[in-house]
Motif scaffolding. Structure first.
Motif, PDB file in Angstrom:
ATOM      1  N   TRP A 174       0.536  -1.053  -0.234  1.00 53.18           N
ATOM      2  CA  TRP A 174      -0.164   0.452  -0.032  1.00 53.18           C
ATOM      3  C   TRP A 174       0.706   0.901  -0.320  1.00 53.18           C
ATOM      4  CZ3 TRP A 174      -1.238   3.289   4.624  1.00 53.18           C
ATOM      5  CH2 TRP A 174      -2.470   4.566   4.175  1.00 53.18           C
ATOM      6  N   THR A 175       0.686   2.763  -0.610  1.00 48.47           N
ATOM      7  CA  THR A 175       1.197   3.323  -1.189  1.00 48.47           C
ATOM      8  C   THR A 175       0.039   4.721  -0.950  1.00 48.47           C
ATOM      9  OG1 THR A 175       2.385   2.491  -2.579  1.00 48.47           O
ATOM     10  CG2 THR A 175       3.195   4.853  -2.147  1.00 48.47           C
ATOM     11  N   PRO A 176       0.251   5.125   0.145  1.00 44.85           N
ATOM     12  CA  PRO A 176      -0.268   5.911   0.614  1.00 44.85           C
ATOM     13  C   PRO A 176      -0.292   7.009  -1.025  1.00 44.85           C
ATOM     14  CG  PRO A 176       1.499   6.210   1.919  1.00 44.85           C
ATOM     15  CD  PRO A 176       1.111   5.072   1.296  1.00 44.85           C
ATOM     16  N   PRO A 177      -1.248   8.122  -1.289  1.00 43.64           N
ATOM     17  CA  PRO A 177      -1.461   9.014  -2.206  1.00 43.64           C
ATOM     18  C   PRO A 177      -1.067  10.202  -1.716  1.00 43.64           C
ATOM     19  CG  PRO A 177      -3.641   8.781  -2.174  1.00 43.64           C
ATOM     20  CD  PRO A 177      -2.448   7.329  -1.159  1.00 43.64           C
ATOM     21  N   ILE A 181      -0.846  12.000   2.130  1.00 42.85           N
ATOM     22  CA  ILE A 181      -0.202  12.346   3.241  1.00 42.85           C
ATOM     23  C   ILE A 181       0.063  13.424   3.721  1.00 42.85           C
ATOM     24  CG2 ILE A 181       2.126  12.411   3.271  1.00 42.85           C
ATOM     25  CD1 ILE A 181       2.736   9.900   1.568  1.00 42.85           C
ATOM     26  N   ALA A 182      -0.251  14.505   3.232  1.00 39.60           N
ATOM     27  CA  ALA A 182      -0.868  15.812   3.162  1.00 39.60           C
ATOM     28  C   ALA A 182      -2.015  15.849   4.165  1.00 39.60           C
ATOM     29  CB  ALA A 182      -1.048  16.696   2.240  1.00 39.60           C
ATOM     30  N   ARG A 183      -2.535  15.200   4.154  1.00 41.71           N
ATOM     31  CA  ARG A 183      -3.597  14.824   5.252  1.00 41.71           C
ATOM     32  C   ARG A 183      -3.398  14.394   6.540  1.00 41.71           C
ATOM     33  NH1 ARG A 183      -7.381  13.068   1.232  1.00 41.71           N
ATOM     34  NH2 ARG A 183      -7.499  11.282   2.385  1.00 41.71           N
ATOM     35  N   LYS A 184      -2.358  13.118   6.580  1.00 43.19           N
ATOM     36  CA  LYS A 184      -1.677  12.386   7.529  1.00 43.19           C
ATOM     37  C   LYS A 184      -0.207  12.879   7.357  1.00 43.19           C
ATOM     38  CE  LYS A 184      -6.420   9.882   8.038  1.00 43.19           C
ATOM     39  NZ  LYS A 184      -6.601   9.143   7.828  1.00 43.19           N
ATOM     40  N   PRO A 185       0.009  13.346   7.944  1.00 43.21           N
ATOM     41  CA  PRO A 185       1.219  13.459   7.776  1.00 43.21           C
ATOM     42  C   PRO A 185       2.173  12.632   8.108  1.00 43.21           C
ATOM     43  CG  PRO A 185       0.886  15.915   8.398  1.00 43.21           C
ATOM     44  CD  PRO A 185      -0.099  14.888   8.961  1.00 43.21           C
ATOM     45  N   GLU A 186       1.707  11.676   9.500  1.00 41.75           N
ATOM     46  CA  GLU A 186       1.839  10.694  10.505  1.00 41.75           C
ATOM     47  C   GLU A 186       2.382   9.191   8.964  1.00 41.75           C
ATOM     48  OE1 GLU A 186      -2.372  10.357  10.676  1.00 41.75           O
ATOM     49  OE2 GLU A 186      -0.987  11.734  10.541  1.00 41.75           O
ATOM     50  N   SER A 234     -14.008   5.178   4.179  1.00 37.40           N
ATOM     51  CA  SER A 234     -12.741   4.903   3.316  1.00 37.40           C
ATOM     52  C   SER A 234     -12.083   6.406   3.073  1.00 37.40           C
ATOM     53  CB  SER A 234     -12.793   3.430   2.896  1.00 37.40           C
ATOM     54  OG  SER A 234     -13.713   3.784   1.249  1.00 37.40           O
ATOM     55  N   SER A 235     -11.504   5.934   1.982  1.00 44.72           N
ATOM     56  CA  SER A 235     -11.050   6.906   1.570  1.00 44.72           C
ATOM     57  C   SER A 235     -11.535   7.014  -0.091  1.00 44.72           C
ATOM     58  CB  SER A 235      -9.282   7.361   1.154  1.00 44.72           C
ATOM     59  OG  SER A 235      -9.586   7.245   3.018  1.00 44.72           O
TER      60      SER A 235
END
Length: 264
Positions: A174-177, A181-186, A234-235
């Motif tokens: 899984w690679t977060p878009p 990542i901008a919404r969830k920096p962690e 989900s997203s």
């Protein structure tokens, strides 16, 4: 009624009673029936239909099974992968990963895997996701479908349309878009991809949705968060219980052609 019996007089003579006589009980019973009929306004004699013997074709079979058709109720086929909930959602080992059992009692019955009459009208071998129902259907031959409960995208993240499953993966990376990542920096630690595993958001399997040859970015995938089935969490992807997504994956893999998908 009773049979006649000879009556003896005090003089010792005997008087024979000809024929049959009506007992006191029978007289009273008859009067009761007549009274009821009179009270109900009935003036005709009560006639009982004669009982005719059953025709051979109307009799029960030797096994006691009524051969009469049940009409328009279609039979549901038997599927070795659609069994009792305890079996379908038991713990299982898959590619070295131990998938935990699902406490299916906490999942609403309508969101558990089952065979239903197909409500979609799509061709066999099609995946249909009905967002309002929170159901995914795998359309089968014979007017049936396998129905699964799903979780769908939160408001503003949904996708709908007609497309196809371009390919599938077991225990996908899984690679977060970047937007996520901008919404969830962690999540930046997974910018190069999170290896497949029990904590991976894509779960045990992923089906990649392409439209007109282009990746939509949306997937039908498993999830360790079984409690989100039936919700908007989900997203944008369609998430399933891991045991269910494995079952769907096996059906998709056996298809001789690319599987169409309809999300609406």
């Amino acid at each position: 009624m009773r049979k006649p019996q000879d009556q003896k007089l005090s003089s010792g003579d005997t008087i024979s009673e000809p024929g049959y006589v009506i007992s006191r009980r029978a007289v009273l019973s008859g009067l009761g029936v007549m009274t009821l009929l009179g009270a109900s306004g009935c003036s005709q004699a009560l006639e009982l239909p004669s009982l005719e013997p059953l025709e051979p074709s109307a009799r029960l079979s030797p096994a006691g099974v009524d051969p009469m058709s049940t009409g328009a109720i279609p039979p549901i086929s038997v599927d070795s992968n659609i069994t009792d909930n305890g079996t379908m959602y038991a713990s299982m080992i898959d590619n070295g990963f131990v998938i935990p059992a699902i406490p299916f009692q906490k999942v609403k019955p309508e969101f558990r895997r089952q065979i239903v009459i197909d409500p979609t009208g799509e061709a066999p071998g099609t995946i249909v996701v009905r967002l309002n129902e929170r159901h995914l259907y795998w359309v089968q031959e014979g007017g049936e479908a396998v129905r699964y409960g799903v979780g769908i995208g939160k408001a503003g993240f949904e996708w709908n349309g007609r497309a196809e499953i371009q390919y599938t993966k077991e225990w996908p990376i899984w690679t977060p878009p970047k937007e996520m990542i901008a919404r969830k920096p962690e999540l930046v630690k997974w910018s190069s991809g999170q290896p497949g595993g029990l904590d991976n958001p894509l779960g045990a399997r992923a089906h990649y949705i392409f439209k007109d040859g282009h990746d939509t970015g949306y997937r039908v995938h498993g999830s360790p968060e079984w409690w989100t089935i039936g919700t908007q969490a989900s997203s944008g992807c369609v998430r399933m219980i891991n045991q269910d997504v494995i079952d769907l994956y096996n059906r998709v893999k056996s298809s001789p052609t690319k599987v169409p998908i309809v999300v609406a």
